[in-house]
Design an enzyme around this catalytic site. Structure first.
Site, PDB file in Angstrom:
ATOM      1  N   ASP A  54     -28.838 -54.455 -40.771  1.00 14.54           N
ATOM      2  CA  ASP A  54     -28.981 -54.300 -39.520  1.00 14.54           C
ATOM      3  C   ASP A  54     -27.454 -54.314 -38.728  1.00 14.54           C
ATOM      4  OD1 ASP A  54     -29.854 -53.486 -36.922  1.00 14.54           O
ATOM      5  OD2 ASP A  54     -31.533 -54.453 -37.029  1.00 14.54           O
TER       6      ASP A  54
HETATM    7  C1  BGC Z   1     -31.857 -52.684 -34.242  1.00 14.02           C
HETATM    8  C2  BGC Z   1     -32.269 -51.762 -35.322  1.00 14.02           C
HETATM    9  C3  BGC Z   1     -31.625 -50.246 -35.082  1.00 14.02           C
HETATM   10  C4  BGC Z   1     -29.958 -50.505 -35.088  1.00 14.02           C
HETATM   11  C5  BGC Z   1     -29.284 -48.930 -34.782  1.00 14.02           C
HETATM   12  C6  BGC Z   1     -30.089 -52.732 -33.974  1.00 14.02           C
HETATM   13  O1  BGC Z   1     -29.815 -53.313 -33.052  1.00 14.02           O
HETATM   14  O2  BGC Z   1     -32.469 -53.946 -34.727  1.00 14.02           O
HETATM   15  O3  BGC Z   1     -33.702 -51.369 -35.233  1.00 14.02           O
HETATM   16  O4  BGC Z   1     -31.801 -49.205 -36.034  1.00 14.02           O
HETATM   17  O5  BGC Z   1     -29.883 -51.253 -34.204  1.00 14.02           O
HETATM   18  O6  BGC Z   1     -29.329 -48.636 -33.627  1.00 14.02           O
END
Ligand code: BGC
Length: 756
Positions: A300
């Protein structure tokens, strides 16, 4: 009787890999690996934010910056880009952006296309004119699996029409911590519902074949335990026993892997003190070996460097890279600086990480690019455009919002003894509250912006609740006391509300939560905000019947005001057609049938999921004697009222005894005893009455949404097998033990015995 949790040995995986080794794609992957430099390989494992290759135009749109793009593609050899920047863009702006990126990628010696990923969590977030559906929490409330699949199919088409082939969805986290700010993105607290809905969506995203212009690669997220932070804050530590991990948090991932999801995103936080991004046990032993996942493992946001900056398990960013790669990460969502590239290149060159190790990840990444058809055509597909914003998608969004509506309370009125809802079209209503004049709360996170709170970004055509009321009841019977801006003090003017209510028959109060996403949605107190409680109290004091419409992503405590409400409707985050669905429900054009996919807590300090074990229920509140009211939510899991009434009869089991290979056929008759056609969610629960380790009070094992005309009866049948009777014991075996079980449908119960 028991069997071990599914274990895939490394040997089996290798065999499977070798069996494929001669396919054309394998040969092409091998050829590429042979000709790639270490830098090129590390570049493939790098995912950057789109702002690394764009600037914002004076109008607020992302436009490619040729110099930045050239650096990213040629110097850093980046293989993947994510996200949007600035305002949502039209299809043609997206196509220009992505085509420009691919043009540059094709000038490299190996011509490896860039893989673009996006969050299209309840429809496509960042493309103008897209369809935004209810959030998953509402889809789960509908208990209509088909709906989830149809929404995923539509989302896949609109994502692909935007030129993007990878969607970071679905969320498979369990909502068992009501404070958590991503509650709305989940399918609720139950692993079975999450598994059923999640698997359906994954198949809908991918099953058409990833090389087709109607499909996208899905992402199971966030592996694992992200949704259970002890303090309720986003990206903070969870404590989860291995037994609970296998019983509650892993089964939906196991099923999703079997359903063929191509990628997985890792939980940013930690479990039992171990950051998941650093856990070889979870990423390798559990995910690869036990669950057999062969797809792409993505971090993530910034989660490798955070092993150093936040988790403090790595003394340096370089060490953080080493730990994460050794744990099993394939691709790093870096996404805003180049240290991952520098460190991993150096680690491989110095021999601290073998080139073989990164070859494994690069092969997985290249394979996904091949499967997505990017090597054949890396550009946005013109033929996909026709699949964008189809009229039926808007209809689907409306049907989904209707199906999600959950009627929590509907008291009789003293005046005529009839239930408060549905309202008569002739009654005079006052519509008030911060949820009534704003679109953000109806949509929630990931709605034309990350936070969903940029009101000016919503399409002109999207209706607020007061606009939807105006459409339905006309000006004569409608008064409003609702203002733009969720925090606008005018929305909370109690005297103004009382005055505006003087000449109406009902007050409709739209309360709940503003729009928020992820960490900025943090809460210290689950109680509904004080200014909203005061507004509700002022409404109750007028003596007019008050109908509460909850527009919220998570269950806010309303114990203090609930007794004063004549009716309560939970709309969750119903999306772009949500206002219409709410109004239709209040006037009886839509007969609600949604049920709570979570236990709605009554007290801030008292939350238990419905499948707690028996001991949770026991309370000794006096010096002597005990009670059994330990589970005391405001409303239990599975609760939802209707304008119809249903009667259950003739619960029948095919046998009183079942043995290991037997199926158990369970059937029941359900009759609509009212004069109104209605839909109804039939829920089958099973209790293991005694077990060697404390059993759950009950577990949902099957559900089905049926529709019944007035007076109509239907026989509904379900088949259970002995896997439905198993639980995970402390040795992490999924066991079924001889003894008595109980099946529950409605208020009917029947026992049967499992004989070993
Ligand atoms: C979130 C994810 C998301 C990613 C990309 C992160 O902050 O936890 O769920 O897919 O950002 O945008």
């Amino acid at each position: 009787m028991y069997y071990k949790l599914k274990t895939f040995s490394v040997g089996l995986i290798l065999l499977a890999f070798q069996a494929n080794a001669n396919t054309d794609v394998d040969k092409r992957i091998q050829k590429l690996l042979n000709s790639m430099t270490i830098e090129e390989k590390v570049g493939q494992m790098t995912q950057l934010d789109v702002r690394q290759v764009t600037n914002t135009s004076p109008e607020g749109f992302a436009v490619l910056d040729k110099e930045k793009l050239s650096t990213i593609i040629h110097k850093y050899k980046t293989g993947s880009i994510l996200n949007a920047a600035g305002k949502p863009m039209s299809i043609s702006q997206w196509h220009t952006l992505i085509s420009g990126i691919q043009d540059e990628a094709l000038t490299t010696s190996n011509k490896i296309p860039v893989l673009y990923g996006i969050d299209a969590i309840h429809g496509v977030t960042y493309t103008t004119g897209s369809t935004l559906f209810p959030h998953n929490i509402g889809i789960a409330a509908s208990m209509n699996n088909q709906l989830g699949e149809d929404i995923a199919r539509a989302t896949a088409m609109e994502t692909r029409a935007s030129g993007i082939r990878w969607n970071f969805d679905p969320v498979l986290d369990l909502a068992r911590q009501p404070l958590w700010s991503r509650f709305e993105e989940t399918f609720g607290e139950d692993p079975y519902v999450t598994q059923e809905m999640g698997v359906g969506m994954i198949k809908a995203y991918e099953e058409g074949g990833l090389d087709k212009p109607t499909a996208v690669a899905s992402t199971m997220k966030h592996f694992v335990g992200y949704s259970a932070p002890t303090n309720g804050k986003d990206r903070t530590p969870a404590i989860i026993s291995d037994k609970d991990l296998w019983e509650y948090y892993l089964p939906q991932f196991e099923a999703a892997i079997e359903a063929g999801s191509s990628t997985i995103m890792i939980n940013s936080a930690s479990i039992n003190g171990v950051p998941v991004h650093a856990s070889k046990h979870l990423l390798d032993t559990v995910l690869r070996k036990k669950l057999g996942f062969e797809g792409l493992v993505l971090t993530d946001w910034e989660d490798i460097i955070r092993l150093h900056t936040r988790h403090k398990v790595a003394k340096t960013p370089r060490e953080a890279v080493k730990i994460a790669i050794n744990a099993g990460i394939d691709m790093s969502m870096v996404p805003n600086e180049m240290s991952f590239f520098e460190h991993l290149t150096d680690l491989v060159k110095s021999g601290e990480i073998s080139e073989q190790r990164i070859d494994k990840s690069v092969a997985i990444i290249l394979r996904l690019k091949f499967r997505l058809g990017l090597f054949e055509n890396p550009y946005p597909e013109k033929e996909a455009i026709k699949n964008f914003a189809k009229p039926e998608f808007k209809q689907l969004a409306l049907e989904a919002a209707r199906d999600s509506m959950t009627l929590l309370k509907n008291e009789s009125l003293v005046k005529n003894g009839a239930a408060t809802l549905p309202l008569s079209i002739d009654s005079k209503v006052l519509v008030a509250g911060p949820g009534a004049h704003n679109l953000g709360p109806l949509h929630g996170s990931w709605s034309y912006s990350w936070q969903g709170s940029n009101e000016e970004r919503y399409p002109e055509s999207t209706k607020t609740l007061i606009e939807a009321f105006a459409d339905r009841v006309g000006a004569d019977n409608l008064s409003t006391f609702a203002f733009e801006g969720y925090n606008n003090l005018a929305n909370y003017d109690v005297d103004g509300l009382a005055k505006a209510a003087q000449s109406v028959d009902y007050i409709i109060l739209a309360l709940g939560e503003r729009s928020y996403a992820e960490s900025p949605g943090a809460l210290d107190d689950l109680t509904l905000d004080k200014n909203q409680i005061k507004l509700a109290q002022a409404a109750i004091l007028t003596g007019k019947p008050v109908i509460l419409v909850l527009i919220e992503g998570r269950p806010r405590i309303i114990r203090e005001i609930e007794p004063g409400m004549k009716a309560i409707l939970n709309a969750y985050r119903p999306g772009s057609e949500g206002a219409q669905a709410i109004v239709e429900t209040l006037y009886g054009d839509n007969n609600p049938a949604g049920v709570l996919p979570f236990s709605y807590p009554q007290f801030t300090g008292d939350y238990s999921p419905y499948d707690r074990n028996f001991l949770t229920d026991v309370q000794q509140l006096q010096v002597t004697g005990e009670s059994y009211n330990g589970y005391k939510p405001q409303w239990p899991f599975g609760h939802g009222l209707s304008y119809s009434t249903f009667e259950y009869s003739d619960l029948t089991l095919s046998d009183d005894n079942v043995a290991i290979d037997d199926d158990l056929l369970v059937s029941v008759n359900i009759k609509n005893t009212s004069k109104v056609a209605g839909e109804h969610v039939v829920q089958l629960y099973v209790s293991d009455l005694y077990a060697s380790e404390s059993p759950a009070v009950k577990r949902l094992k099957r559900y089905q949404r049926i529709s019944l005309k007035p007076g109509e009866s239907k026989k509904v049948s379900f088949t259970l097998d002995t896997d439905d009777l198993r639980f995970v014991n402390s040795s992490l075996e999924r066991v079924v033990e001889a003894g008595d079980f109980e099946v529950m449908l409605g208020t009917l119960k029947k026992k049967f015995t499992f004989v070993d």
